[in-house]
Design a protein around this motif. Structure first.
Motif, PDB file in Angstrom:
ATOM      1  N   TYR A 275       0.833  -1.203   0.000  1.00 46.66           N
ATOM      2  CA  TYR A 275       0.000   0.000   0.000  1.00 46.66           C
ATOM      3  C   TYR A 275       0.868   1.253   0.000  1.00 46.66           C
ATOM      4  N   ASN A 280      -3.678  -0.217  -4.156  1.00 51.48           N
ATOM      5  CA  ASN A 280      -4.977   0.275  -3.712  1.00 51.48           C
ATOM      6  C   ASN A 280      -5.171  -0.035  -2.237  1.00 51.48           C
ATOM      7  N   SER A 282      -7.524  -1.211  -0.706  1.00 48.63           N
ATOM      8  CA  SER A 282      -8.250  -2.450  -0.424  1.00 48.63           C
ATOM      9  C   SER A 282      -7.309  -3.592  -0.049  1.00 48.63           C
ATOM     10  N   GLY A 285      -6.855  -4.721   3.980  1.00 48.07           N
ATOM     11  CA  GLY A 285      -7.702  -5.609   4.747  1.00 48.07           C
ATOM     12  C   GLY A 285      -7.795  -5.199   6.198  1.00 48.07           C
ATOM     13  N   ALA A 288      -6.212  -1.921   7.570  1.00 49.30           N
ATOM     14  CA  ALA A 288      -6.684  -0.585   7.181  1.00 49.30           C
ATOM     15  C   ALA A 288      -6.779   0.305   8.413  1.00 49.30           C
TER      16      ALA A 288
END
Length: 290
Positions: A275, A280, A282, A285, A288
């Motif tokens: 990241y 992205n 997403s 997981g 976040a």
């Protein structure tokens, strides 16, 4: 687990940095994705130590799966061989990629090592004993037959594993424990080359220190295209704390402190690194930022 008390984390916070910022390594996200695929293949079926091409789904479109990589993940406990990555060839460019994952639990291996320095007989200086012992178990296995071809370390002096087509370039990539093994593999290549490595690159993510200053100095001289990527709050790249150990090369720092969940596993997770390198959100997981 890597931390037994809060004291280790406190010690880490007051460490002087061992890095200098550099420009973002080219294709760092791409090569991290190969390691992430190895994690995914393992997590989908941990008991399959020799997954087929189908296990990789669409990821290897444009690539030939040459070998799976197996090793004894806890050498000290003499556990059976497990799947730890793969070797693939880019059909268009003839680049060969060696991808080595870390452990499923990013830091579960730490307690198995006592950080004793021993001579690195396939290179220079001294290296961490546990990493070296595990490195010597890594082997290539044919996906279709399960045939064990040779040890990864033997590929340096025996080119039969290339299946008659020399690699145009070789890229070695690894995360965490896998980063340590990738570093030893790159060092072994360099040691057997009379000049600094050509057409070979190494990308490591969250790598601990592997060896002493003699190892690091020679590695830095002969491995000319090496990228050691680390997350500022990740404690693993600072270990072992023993001053006899020295990190290789010039690192590239990312900092997930205000970008992803603040926990030791998430600081160390490859998905956090990805990241921070441009993937992205997403991909984070459970890591976040809430």
């Amino acid at each position: 687990m890597i931390l037994h008390t809060s004291k280790c984390f406190a010690d880490f916070l007051f460490l002087k940095p061992f890095f200098m910022p550099t420009q973002a390594p080219p294709n760092a996200l791409l090569y991290a994705s190969f390691i992430e695929e190895a994690y995914s293949v393992y997590e989908n079926n941990p008991n399959d130590i020799n997954p087929s091409l189908a296990a990789y789904g669409d990821f290897l479109n444009g690539y030939t799966l040459m070998y799976n990589l197996q090793m004894k993940d806890f050498f000290i406990d003499e556990k059976p061989y497990a799947y730890y990555g793969f070797i693939a060839r880019n059909i268009a460019t003839n680049e060969v990629i060696v991808a080595i994952r870390g452990t499923a639990d990013a830091t579960e291996w730490w307690d198995d090592f006592h950080f004793s320095l021993i001579p690195f007989y396939q290179g220079w200086g001294k290296v961490e004993e546990g990493f070296y012992d595990i490195y010597k178990t890594l082997k290539l296995v044919v996906p279709s037959t399960g045939e064990s071809v040779m040890l990864l370390s033997d590929t340096i002096t025996n080119d039969s594993w290339l299946q008659g087509t020399p690699a145009a370039t070789l890229t070695i990539t690894g995360h965490s424990l896998g980063a340590s093994l990738a570093t030893l593999y790159a060092a072994s290549w360099a040691y057997n080359s009379p000049t600094p490595l050509q057409n070979t690159a190494i990308y490591t993510y969250a790598s601990p220190k592997v060896g002493d200053s003699s190892f690091a100095d020679q590695y830095n001289h002969f491995v000319t295209t090496g990228y050691r990527i680390y997350n500022k709050p990740d404690i693993v790249p600072h270990f072992p704390l023993n001053p006899l150990y020295e990190a290789v090369g010039t690192g590239y720092e990312v900092d997930s402190w205000n970008k992803a969940a603040r926990s030791i596993p998430c600081f160390h997770a490859l998905t956090t690194y990805m990241y921070m390198l441009g993937a992205n959100a997403s991909i984070l997981g459970k890591c976040a930022l809430s």
